[in-house]
Design an enzyme around this catalytic site. Structure first.
Site, mmCIF file in Angstrom:
data_model
loop_
_atom_site.group_PDB
_atom_site.id
_atom_site.type_symbol
_atom_site.label_atom_id
_atom_site.label_comp_id
_atom_site.label_asym_id
_atom_site.label_seq_id
_atom_site.Cartn_x
_atom_site.Cartn_y
_atom_site.Cartn_z
ATOM 1 C CB SER A 1 74.371 54.189 48.771
ATOM 2 O OG SER A 1 74.887 53.560 47.625
ATOM 3 C CE LYS B 1 74.364 55.520 44.629
ATOM 4 N NZ LYS B 1 74.838 54.141 44.902
ATOM 5 C CB SER C 1 74.642 50.415 47.120
ATOM 6 O OG SER C 1 75.053 50.871 48.387
#
Ligand SMILES: [Mg+2]
Ligand SMILES: [Zn+2]
Lengths: 467, 105, 455
Positions: free
Chosen positions: A147, A72, A171
């Site tokens: 996310s 990420k 997330s």
């Protein structure tokens, strides 16, 4: 069968047996990226295949055998652009490495690229990314969630063997549920936050997204443990998380929470029959009432935005990055609300209230865990939403993450495992399993048992999901 | 019973923006005021809960005294070059910003 | 001199000064407060070279508190008689400034490490409200680069541990403010907690100043307060307070209340100026620092810190006065810090055993009669002193010959002596010393002279 659709554990085994080579794996994964990334918009940065493979061959004898991992883009990676999906950090090349990515690489993981997220991890869709939304590989008209949407999509589309994400409240687990992959949110303090762009410091938890529960456990083994650079990591050494893989769940007590929430009737009807598997495996499942998760939305909203307003104050464009005018709408909205609720005279009314409500959830869990080994619920109220769904919804993320927020704000470990696939849309639902603090072993044990006994994992049941 | 709160105004938004070091256009301020009103409604529902006998939780780990010994750690220290690597404006090893106060030192 | 009392020499002053100080001092540690960077901002070779992701406010940089700085803060508290909060925590103070890397300062809001205590000054005690621990900011230099007015930022100082000592509004005169500040500086230095280099900004002063009618009962506080910041010397502080007393008195005389505001001290114009008005008083949006778990000091740990604390300067100096007759002024010079003080105590005690008056040694050191760098052992210092006062052996015959020669050359003076002007003996002692190439014991010379002159 293509190499890309092997799990991390299988690939590792074959490499160690020398039945396949690292080069074979890298060729196929990079081919997958070349085929899908433009359309899915998952990787913001990729490394050169040749240099990745060189790193991989040096790592072959380590835990992850030099296998390709997606990260990420809110983890700082030395000399590799790190943006948190915001143009504020466009071109930012950290001169240091986050603890988690450092550990990952020391244990044989090779970072092949940085993947999309909601800007600053604010959101549950990737639609707030200032580099464009990602698409759900299971159905291109839908969002991957967020996310850690890029991480979930990278795993679902076989563009990596596993991915790192972060969860502040949903997330990891919510995008995992939407993309039909496994997402493991460790106990707060289990994995270091050093070098991860902070969102809400008191709940941020890095963790793996993977194809299977075993893969997630393998990755967690490489990144967990105390860190002298993060004072909130537990000094306890991390156990071997693969220990409970395959362990029986006979006689376990499982509490089914959030079974009668308004608006969840349709999905609950699909979800409940799946829990029968646990009975078959000798566990006892009971419906039990927990504190209404609706309140967690308000509590989380206040303290998270307060922490966000402070955590994003460092982005002033002086030492790195661009100035504050580059913040996107969602970041501005959160900074503003957090600033407001912390301002003179209001902090006691809102901030302190939110933190007291947090205590209520912790107390509720303590009570429930006296009765049950783990608690289960849906991971998300519904299937992946269509692209554009966040437009004008200032509380989109919070509502989508509502079922996960209570455990996040309490710092508990949880896992989302695919538990249903809609044959018409090819979209998934996730089963959320939550255990007491530091008991990742339990969510891995129960998640793995469920995964092996059902047909919902698309990698373990290749034929099932191709209908 | 919770009474409906008065909606937020653009002027309030501009005041908060000043504290937050953000610049808002009028349109943005209006939009934010609407979002604030929505969000604070959710937040205000918290007042329905009985929190009279609970302490706030600021941290969930229960840890204390996570301090370090007073030792220099060269492994994390940047060279000047590394420190300035990502800066837009530098001069002789310093970061450069527009003049803060109107005086020479 | 206090000008206000000056102008009203005969009348009782109309107003009474109400003043409290906030003093920041950088702690002397090896590493910074929340990261392992070198704490040496004033002697760094290059700007921005003692920096890391934490003190540069990079994404994901996290603070880990320096145990020693916490212990030093608590020891300062013990030294001034504070109550120590054994459970404490850090908080974030949010504001924007280019020298503040994270956009917030890690400080302490409601549970400082130390509360209460006092500092003695010649004009009375000044109460301590609280002592808390926080971090320093980077440093700004104002410059012109490429014809543009710019500020340059150096973060070597960012994250240096900083104690803030807040006093009660007990200070009643500008000179007392100065004495209080000096006493605090001496204590910090004595305990080896801080260097307090005022010029470099290692110690910084802020004064909260207001006036109240002299007739108001003791303990009444005025309904306004003017804060004067950025004062970097005790002299400037005294001047700033004086200036404010006059300025505020004029406003009060006109029947108005001075504006509550923050002012700065302009040391070239010798006046204070408005920095920030009340309307835009800062809103720091404090909240508990989520990155640092709370601090709990156990009873055993606290006892250990108490035990490690050296004898306090006030006690030591009064001991010296009682045992060795050392006056306070000399004592202060000889005890700049606890290490030096302990060394000097050793010297005094050895001196006494060697039948030398400690005061004589003290004076010899202060007046630089003997070499004293602090590295000599007590024994060596005593030896140096003995050498200084040692005299050469001379035989009585040798001395008598010299004396007789001197008397012969100075018959007039010898007559004076015989006529009762005995003070000329001093003259003779000098002449004898000059005539000899040895170091003579003056006592011995005197008695020999008297004998010869009286014949
Ligand atoms: Mg301060
Ligand atoms: Zn540092």
């Amino acid at each position: 069968m293509k190499l890309r659709s092997l799990t991390l554990a299988e690939t590792r085994k074959k490499i160690l047996e020398k039945s396949i080579s690292q080069a074979d794996v890298y060729n196929d994964i990079f081919a997958s990226i070349a085929e899908s990334n433009t359309e899915l918009n998952v990787y913001l940065t990729t490394v050169d295949k040749k240099s990745a493979l060189e790193k991989a061959s040096a790592q072959i004898s380590n835990e992850l055998a030099g296998l390709p991992i997606a990260v990420k883009d809110n983890f700082c990676t030395r000399d590799m652009e790190t943006t948190a999906s915001s143009t504020v950090l466009k071109g930012f090349k950290p001169q240091f490495e986050s603890t988690v990515t450092k550990k990952l690489q020391e244990n044989g993981g090779v970072i092949i690229g940085k993947v999309n997220l909601d800007a600053w991890a604010h959101g549950s869709s990737t639609e707030t990314s200032q580099y464009g939304r990602s698409l759900n590989p299971r159905n291109l008209e839908h969002l991957p969630g967020g996310s850690s949407g890029g991480s979930a999509a990278a795993v679902a589309s076989d563009m990596c063997l596993a991915a790192l994400g972060t969860e502040t409240a949903g997330s990891i687990r919510q995008p995992a549920a939407w993309c039909g992959v496994v997402g493991l949110k460790p106990t707060y303090g289990r994995c270091s936050r050093y070098g991860v762009a902070s969102m809400a410091s008191s709940t941020d938890s890095p963790g793996p997204l993977a194809k299977t529960v075993e893969d997630a456990a393998l990755v967690l083994n490489t990144i967990a443990g105390p860190d002298k650079y993060d004072a909130t990591t537990s000094p306890k050494p991390a156990p071997d998380f693969t220990k409970t893989i395959g362990k029986s769940i006979n006689d376990m007590k499982i509490g089914y929470i959030y079974h009668d929430l308004k608006g969840l009737e349709t999905t609950a009807a699909l979800f409940e029959p799946q829990l029968k598997v646990f009975e078959k495996l000798g566990a006892h499942v009971e419906k039990v009432d927990a504190l209404d998760p609706n309140y967690s939305v308000g509590s989380y909203t206040v303290f998270q935005r307060g922490e966000v307003s402070s955590n994003l104050a460092r982005y002033d464009g002086i030492r790195y990055g661009k100035d504050r005018s580059h913040f996107g709408e969602e970041a501005k909205r959160r900074i503003m609300l957090g600033t407001f609720t912390l301002s003179k005279g209001l902090a006691e009314k809102y901030y302190s209230l939110a933190q007291k409500v947090r205590t209520l959830y912790i107390q509720d869990y303590e009570k429930l865990f006296k009765e049950y080994d783990v608690l289960v619920s849906l991971s998300s109220p519904g299937f992946a939403k269509k692209i554009g769904a966040t437009e004008g919804e200032s509380m989109f993320g919070e509502l989508e993450d509502m079922l996960l927020e209570p455990s996040s704000i309490s710092g508990l470990p949880g896992i989302s495992v695919p538990c249903y696939r809609d044959p018409k849309t090819n979209l998934y639902l996730g089963l959320n399993i939550v255990a007491p603090q530091w008991r990742e072993d339990l969510v891995i044990q129960v998640g793995h048992a469920f995964e092996r006994e059902t047909k919902w994992n698309s990698w373990l049941n290749i034929n099932e999901s191709n209908d | 019973m919770t009474k409906k709160n008065t909606p937020f105004t653009s002027a309030q938004m501009q005041h908060v923006a000043q504290l937050a070091n953000l610049e808002l256009t009028d349109t943005q301020a209006k939009k934010l005021a609407t979002a604030f009103t929505e969000t604070m409604e959710v937040v205000n529902r918290l007042q329905q809960l009985d929190i009279s006998s609970v302490e706030p939780t600021h941290q969930v780990t229960g840890l204390t005294n996570r301090w370090r010994e007073d030792e220099v750690d060269k492994s994390q220290e940047f060279t000047q070059e590394e420190a300035l690597h990502n800066a837009a404006h530098t001069h002789n090893g310093y970061f450069v910003v527009p003049r803060i106060v109107n005086q020479d030192s | 001199m206090n000008q206000m009392t000056n102008t009203m020499t005969n009348a009782k002053p109309k107003y009474r000064l109400i003043c409290g100080l906030e003093i920041h001092a950088e702690l002397k540690t090896a590493s910074k407060m929340f990261c392992g960077c070198t704490n040496n901002p004033f002697h760094a070779k290059k700007p921005n070279s003692h920096t890391c992701p934490v003190c540069l406010g990079m994404p994901g940089g996290l603070p880990v508190p320096n145990k020693k700085a916490i212990e030093q803060t608590i020891q300062l508290g013990i030294a001034v008689g504070s109550k120590i909060n054994q459970f404490s925590k850090f908080d974030r103070k949010n504001y924007f400034y280019p020298d503040l890397a994270k956009g917030y300062q890690i400080s302490q809001l409601d549970i400082p490490f130390c509360e209460g205590g006092e500092i003695k000054t010649p004009e009375g005690q000044v109460g301590i409200t609280r002592i808390h621990l926080e971090e320093d900011t980077g440093k700004l230099l104002h410059n012109t680069v490429d014809n543009k007015k710019v500020s340059l930022v150096d973060f070597n100082r960012s994250g240096v541990p900083l104690v803030e000592i807040v006093s009660e509004p007990d200070i009643t005169t500008p000179s007392q403010a100065k004495e209080y500040g000096k006493a605090l500086r001496d204590l910090l230095r004595y305990l080896n907690l801080a260097d307090c280099d005022m010029e470099q900004g290692g110690m910084r002063l802020e004064a909260n100043i207001s006036l109240i009618e002299s007739t108001a009962p003791q303990g009444t506080l005025p309904d306004y307060k003017v804060e004067v910041k950025n004062i970097n010397s005790f002299r400037f502080m005294e001047q700033a307070i004086l200036y404010e007393m006059e300025r505020q008195a004029k406003i009060l005389d006109a029947g108005e209340t001075p504006t509550q505001e923050t002012r700065g001290w302009d040391s070239t114009k010798n006046k204070t100026y408005v920095q920030r008005a009340k309307e835009d008083a800062a809103d720091y949006r404090y909240f508990p620092e989520p990155d640092i778990p709370p601090i709990e000091i156990s009873d055993a740990h606290l006892a250990e810190l108490k035990q490690q604390l050296p004898q306090l300067p006030s006690e030591l100096r009064s001991d010296w006065e009682t045992n060795y007759s050392i006056p306070l002024k000399t004592a202060k010079l000889l005890s700049p810090n606890s290490v030096a003080a302990a060394h000097v105590s050793d010297i005094f005690s050895l001196a006494q055993k060697s039948d030398i008056k400690p005061l004589e040694i003290a004076n010899a050191i202060v007046n630089k009669k003997i070499a004293f760098s602090g590295t000599e052992t007590a024994k060596e210092v005593i030896q140096h002193y003995q050498k200084l006062t040692q005299t050469d052996e001379v035989s009585g015959d040798e001395l008598t010959i010299i004396i007789q020669a001197v008397i012969a050359e100075n018959q007039d003076a010898a007559e004076k002596y015989k006529n009762g002007e005995t003070q000329v003996i001093g003259f003779f002692i000098g002449q004898v010393a000059r005539a000899s190439d040895k170091k003579l014991d003056p006592k011995h010379v005197r008695s020999a002279l008297i004998k010869e002159l009286s014949q």
